[in-house]
Design an enzyme around this catalytic site. Sequence first.
Site, short mmCIF file in Angstrom:
data_model
loop_
_atom_site.label_atom_id
_atom_site.label_comp_id
_atom_site.label_asym_id
_atom_site.label_seq_id
_atom_site.Cartn_x
_atom_site.Cartn_y
_atom_site.Cartn_z
N ASN A 42 119.80 46.62 8.94
CA ASN A 42 118.55 47.78 7.42
C ASN A 42 117.49 45.96 7.25
OD1 ASN A 42 119.25 47.87 4.44
ND2 ASN A 42 119.15 45.79 4.91
N ASP A 100 119.49 36.81 6.83
CA ASP A 100 118.77 37.45 6.18
C ASP A 100 117.63 35.82 6.02
OD1 ASP A 100 118.19 39.48 3.43
OD2 ASP A 100 116.74 37.63 3.69
N ASP A 122 115.18 35.73 11.52
CA ASP A 122 114.19 36.19 11.59
C ASP A 122 114.41 37.12 11.69
OD1 ASP A 122 111.78 37.31 12.02
OD2 ASP A 122 110.74 35.76 11.25
N VAL A 123 114.63 38.96 12.07
CA VAL A 123 115.12 39.49 12.92
C VAL A 123 114.05 39.68 14.57
CG1 VAL A 123 116.74 40.95 11.88
CG2 VAL A 123 113.61 41.43 12.07
N LYS A 157 109.29 52.74 11.38
CA LYS A 157 110.39 53.79 11.47
C LYS A 157 110.40 54.59 12.30
CE LYS A 157 111.67 51.25 7.97
NZ LYS A 157 113.20 50.32 8.21
N TYR A 195 104.22 51.30 8.71
CA TYR A 195 106.15 51.36 8.44
C TYR A 195 106.36 52.81 9.12
CZ TYR A 195 109.34 51.79 4.99
OH TYR A 195 110.76 52.22 4.58
P1 ADP Z 1 115.56 47.39 0.44
O1 ADP Z 1 114.55 48.66 -0.57
O2 ADP Z 1 115.40 47.44 1.48
O3 ADP Z 1 116.23 46.37 -0.46
P2 ADP Z 1 114.11 44.44 0.80
O4 ADP Z 1 113.07 44.30 0.80
O5 ADP Z 1 114.33 44.93 -1.00
O6 ADP Z 1 114.00 45.83 0.52
O7 ADP Z 1 115.23 43.58 1.03
C1 ADP Z 1 115.01 43.54 2.29
C2 ADP Z 1 115.36 42.37 2.56
O8 ADP Z 1 114.50 41.83 4.17
C3 ADP Z 1 115.22 41.34 1.97
O9 ADP Z 1 116.06 40.28 1.95
C4 ADP Z 1 114.67 40.05 2.60
O10 ADP Z 1 114.48 38.93 2.81
C5 ADP Z 1 115.06 40.76 4.15
N1 ADP Z 1 113.66 40.39 5.26
C6 ADP Z 1 112.50 41.05 5.29
N2 ADP Z 1 112.01 40.32 6.48
C7 ADP Z 1 113.39 39.66 7.27
C8 ADP Z 1 112.96 39.19 8.67
N3 ADP Z 1 112.48 39.37 9.65
N4 ADP Z 1 114.14 39.21 9.36
C9 ADP Z 1 115.16 39.02 8.17
N5 ADP Z 1 115.37 39.50 6.73
C10 ADP Z 1 114.73 39.99 6.77
#
Ligand code: ADP
Length: 259
Positions: free
Chosen positions: A90, A37, A63-64, A160, A156
């Site tokens: 995810n 994450d 950071d993906v 998607k 979005y």
């Molecule tokens: P969901 O409903 O899909 O769980 P959230 O916004 O609650 O949505 O969770 C999305 C997750 O993805 C969070 O833990 C966030 O920190 C993570 N995230 C967001 N952007 C990135 C990124 N660029 N790289 C990695 N993780 C990310």
Amino acid sequence: MGLLSGQLAVVTGAGRGQGRAEAELFADHGASVVVADVDTENAERVVASIRDGGGEAVAVTLDVSEEAGWEALVRTVEADYGALDCLVNNAGVARSESITDETVDGWQHVVDVDLRGVWLGMKHAIPLLRANGGGSIVNVSSIYGVRGGAGDSAAYHAAKGGVTVLTKNAAVGYGPEGIRTNSLHPGYMRRPMGPGADEPEADGDENAAPSHGPPVEAVPLGRFGRSSEVASAALFLASDLASYVNGVELYVDGGYLAA
Ligand code: ADP
């Protein structure tokens, strides 16, 4: 029964919400889980909770949308485990702007994380899955990766939609090597996206409409979904139960798209 006994899984965006539910369920089923994450603190919290429950997990800050992060993750996996069985792409972000309201920066951020991040994940995981003799990729799309919605959330929806088709591209291209790639399409959830509620089951009232969502009557099952229900579908796709499932769109939406 451990559907993923002895396997290694990478779950991105696993620091909270749906990704957390997926990481915890995979660990319950015997997988070692790389909890990746951009939010390191949340990733470490999830790892601690998995270890408390007797499972195996490691936190990685990722950071993906950045290729260097994926390269580092691959080095870690190769050094510590050798190969990979499963990748769950995810991580995601959302914005609600329409086509005419969206900004260039807003568009770019969503597409970078939600689409480029999935491509980069597959690009770097496929050699590790190959080294394993095959494996599974689960790309989290959305019901809005297959329909247009109310004309909002343009970036979005575009990202998607890209994930939905890129998944099929991978299914065809890497299926011959025993790598199955499928997309998962959550519908309206009790727990909305975002930092508000960080526990997978910190879901609100199952009949209360999400902020941008339809009334609950629009969902044939008559309720909104739980993170755990998305996680179960991800587990199915990741496991050998889905050994002949490749290139499908699995809707976890209570029948919303069918209506
Ligand atoms: P969901 O409903 O899909 O769980 P959230 O916004 O609650 O949505 O969770 C999305 C997750 O993805 C969070 O833990 C966030 O920190 C993570 N995230 C967001 N952007 C990135 C990124 N660029 N790289 C990695 N993780 C990310």
